[in-house]
Design a protein around this motif. Sequence first.
Motif, PDB file in Angstrom:
ATOM      1  N   PRO A   1      29.831  58.629  36.708  1.00 11.91           N
ATOM      2  CA  PRO A   1      29.150  59.411  35.667  1.00 11.91           C
ATOM      3  C   PRO A   1      28.396  58.547  34.656  1.00 11.91           C
ATOM      4  N   ASP A   2      28.973  57.390  34.283  1.00  9.57           N
ATOM      5  CA  ASP A   2      28.328  56.522  33.293  1.00  9.57           C
ATOM      6  C   ASP A   2      27.420  55.475  33.920  1.00  9.57           C
ATOM      7  N   ASN A   3      27.442  55.396  35.249  1.00 11.70           N
ATOM      8  CA  ASN A   3      26.614  54.454  36.002  1.00 11.70           C
ATOM      9  C   ASN A   3      26.867  53.009  35.578  1.00 11.70           C
ATOM     10  N   THR A   4      28.123  52.592  35.655  1.00 13.07           N
ATOM     11  CA  THR A   4      28.503  51.222  35.324  1.00 13.07           C
ATOM     12  C   THR A   4      29.418  50.654  36.397  1.00 13.07           C
ATOM     13  N   THR A   5      29.469  49.326  36.462  1.00  9.99           N
ATOM     14  CA  THR A   5      30.345  48.665  37.423  1.00  9.99           C
ATOM     15  C   THR A   5      30.472  47.189  37.060  1.00  9.99           C
ATOM     16  N   SER A   6      31.287  46.462  37.826  1.00 13.96           N
ATOM     17  CA  SER A   6      31.431  45.011  37.661  1.00 13.96           C
ATOM     18  C   SER A   6      31.350  44.349  39.031  1.00 13.96           C
ATOM     19  N   SER A   7      31.078  43.063  39.040  1.00 14.64           N
ATOM     20  CA  SER A   7      30.988  42.344  40.314  1.00 14.64           C
ATOM     21  C   SER A   7      32.327  42.315  41.044  1.00 14.64           C
ATOM     22  N   TYR A   8      33.426  42.226  40.302  1.00 15.67           N
ATOM     23  CA  TYR A   8      34.727  42.196  40.972  1.00 15.67           C
ATOM     24  C   TYR A   8      35.064  43.554  41.591  1.00 15.67           C
ATOM     25  N   ASP A   9      34.766  44.642  40.892  1.00 16.59           N
ATOM     26  CA  ASP A   9      34.970  45.964  41.471  1.00 16.59           C
ATOM     27  C   ASP A   9      34.170  46.127  42.760  1.00 16.59           C
TER      28      ASP A   9
ATOM     29  N   PHE B   1      33.352  46.573  48.705  1.00 19.13           N
ATOM     30  CA  PHE B   1      32.731  46.089  49.933  1.00 19.13           C
ATOM     31  C   PHE B   1      33.776  45.497  50.886  1.00 19.13           C
ATOM     32  N   LYS B   2      34.746  44.787  50.344  1.00 22.25           N
ATOM     33  CA  LYS B   2      35.802  44.238  51.206  1.00 22.25           C
ATOM     34  C   LYS B   2      36.590  45.369  51.861  1.00 22.25           C
ATOM     35  N   GLY B   3      36.883  46.427  51.089  1.00 22.77           N
ATOM     36  CA  GLY B   3      37.613  47.564  51.640  1.00 22.77           C
ATOM     37  C   GLY B   3      36.845  48.289  52.724  1.00 22.77           C
ATOM     38  N   ILE B   4      35.524  48.338  52.571  1.00 27.08           N
ATOM     39  CA  ILE B   4      34.683  48.918  53.622  1.00 27.08           C
ATOM     40  C   ILE B   4      34.675  47.996  54.840  1.00 27.08           C
ATOM     41  N   TYR B   5      34.479  46.701  54.595  1.00 31.99           N
ATOM     42  CA  TYR B   5      34.375  45.736  55.686  1.00 31.99           C
ATOM     43  C   TYR B   5      35.645  45.666  56.522  1.00 31.99           C
ATOM     44  N   ASP B   6      36.813  45.652  55.863  1.00 32.60           N
ATOM     45  CA  ASP B   6      38.057  45.517  56.635  1.00 32.60           C
ATOM     46  C   ASP B   6      38.725  46.855  56.946  1.00 32.60           C
ATOM     47  N   HIS B   7      37.998  47.969  56.691  1.00 33.66           N
ATOM     48  CA  HIS B   7      38.398  49.317  57.104  1.00 33.66           C
ATOM     49  C   HIS B   7      39.656  49.823  56.402  1.00 33.66           C
ATOM     50  N   THR B   8      39.948  49.314  55.232  1.00 32.83           N
ATOM     51  CA  THR B   8      41.121  49.795  54.504  1.00 32.83           C
ATOM     52  C   THR B   8      40.803  51.005  53.637  1.00 32.83           C
ATOM     53  N   LEU B   9      39.529  51.244  53.369  1.00 40.10           N
ATOM     54  CA  LEU B   9      39.138  52.397  52.551  1.00 40.10           C
ATOM     55  C   LEU B   9      38.660  53.563  53.407  1.00 40.10           C
TER      56      LEU B   9
ATOM     57  N   PHE C   1      31.738  35.698  44.405  1.00 43.52           N
ATOM     58  CA  PHE C   1      31.566  35.228  45.775  1.00 43.52           C
ATOM     59  C   PHE C   1      32.925  35.172  46.450  1.00 43.52           C
ATOM     60  N   ALA C   2      32.977  35.566  47.714  1.00 44.32           N
ATOM     61  CA  ALA C   2      34.215  35.435  48.490  1.00 44.32           C
ATOM     62  C   ALA C   2      33.878  35.176  49.946  1.00 44.32           C
ATOM     63  N   ASP C   3      34.594  34.232  50.513  1.00 38.53           N
ATOM     64  CA  ASP C   3      34.548  34.003  51.955  1.00 38.53           C
ATOM     65  C   ASP C   3      35.565  34.958  52.570  1.00 38.53           C
ATOM     66  N   LEU C   4      35.086  35.973  53.274  1.00 40.55           N
ATOM     67  CA  LEU C   4      35.978  37.013  53.783  1.00 40.55           C
ATOM     68  C   LEU C   4      36.800  36.550  54.980  1.00 40.55           C
ATOM     69  N   LYS C   5      36.546  35.357  55.462  1.00 42.83           N
ATOM     70  CA  LYS C   5      37.324  34.815  56.570  1.00 42.83           C
ATOM     71  C   LYS C   5      38.487  33.952  56.083  1.00 42.83           C
ATOM     72  N   ASN C   6      38.228  33.087  55.090  1.00 44.80           N
ATOM     73  CA  ASN C   6      39.300  32.172  54.669  1.00 44.80           C
ATOM     74  C   ASN C   6      39.830  32.432  53.270  1.00 44.80           C
ATOM     75  N   GLY C   7      39.241  33.404  52.565  1.00 42.35           N
ATOM     76  CA  GLY C   7      39.768  33.784  51.264  1.00 42.35           C
ATOM     77  C   GLY C   7      39.268  32.971  50.092  1.00 42.35           C
ATOM     78  N   THR C   8      38.465  31.946  50.328  1.00 46.33           N
ATOM     79  CA  THR C   8      37.891  31.171  49.237  1.00 46.33           C
ATOM     80  C   THR C   8      37.017  32.062  48.367  1.00 46.33           C
ATOM     81  N   SER C   9      37.127  31.937  47.043  1.00 48.58           N
ATOM     82  CA  SER C   9      36.344  32.804  46.162  1.00 48.58           C
ATOM     83  C   SER C   9      36.151  32.153  44.807  1.00 48.58           C
ATOM     84  N   PHE C  10      35.178  32.646  44.073  1.00 45.76           N
ATOM     85  CA  PHE C  10      35.001  32.263  42.684  1.00 45.76           C
ATOM     86  C   PHE C  10      34.178  33.343  41.994  1.00 45.76           C
TER      87      PHE C  10
END
Length: 286
Positions: free
Chosen positions: A181-189, A194-202, A65-74
């Motif tokens: 190719p292996d169809n795997t991921t993590s929540s942090y990745d 999503f953050k990179g998409i949201y803030d247009h850095t990617l 979880f992350a608050d994309l406005k204030n940076g709070t996360s866990f």
Amino acid sequence: MLYTKYMRKFLAVLVYTIVILMIGRNLPALPRFTVFSNPDNTAQEIKKDVLSATTAHKGNYGIYFADLKNGTSFGSNEYEIFTAASVNKVPLIAALYYLAEKGEVDLQEQITLQERDIQGYGTGSLRYQKPGETYSLQSLAKMALKESDNTAAFILGEKIGKGTAQEIIEDKFGLTQTSIPDNTTSSYDLYLLFKGIYDHTLISEAHAKEILGYMTDTDIEDRIPAELPSGTTVSHKTGDAVGNLHDVGIITKGDDVYFLSVLTSDIGTDETGTKKTISDIAKRIL
């Protein structure tokens, strides 16, 4: 008597001041006292509440979880690698748009549906179409995200190459725990993506809005959005596999913007309970 009179006045002023400060903390004209709101404490309180929701049903949970406005996360098991299922359509399509911005693909290029392209399982409408129909890469991307169309995602993977997409998400996006190719991921990745998409850095702002729009009001709204109040917008992607149910996305309500990823494994046959738990988690963070 005089002492009692002044004491009453003092207590009245004190109570009034405390009430005004508590009610008006968000008004710019009034002072802010951090003693009433500690972001770290708030995050830990939300985390405790969220984790309590996962105990009701069988399964292993990877949450970020992350608050994309204030940076709070866990996070909880946020670096654990899960079978991604259809969630991996998001990095694939982000890679497609990255290549489009580099001029290496044209989103308006028309692709003719071949019989070998049709994936006869899961969600989406293309599996029911006859070969010979044509679709732009852009429309295929929309179907892959909004309908979770497996045929559309397969065609896009073949078009740009899973190896190329993997190179982009590792070298350009910084996703070290995600494998197309292996169809795997993590929540942090997924948070990084999503953050990179949201803030247009990617990718560009225009393309970011397009992709997030494809993930809003999708064909599958039975998890994160299910119990959120009206006026909430959720741009998200679900994933389903044997023993796994996921939902990942950005939640917007008013000026508040949150990221939430809930990946699961070992849920057995408790799909209904797992979906309810994901909905409950989303409701608890809002």
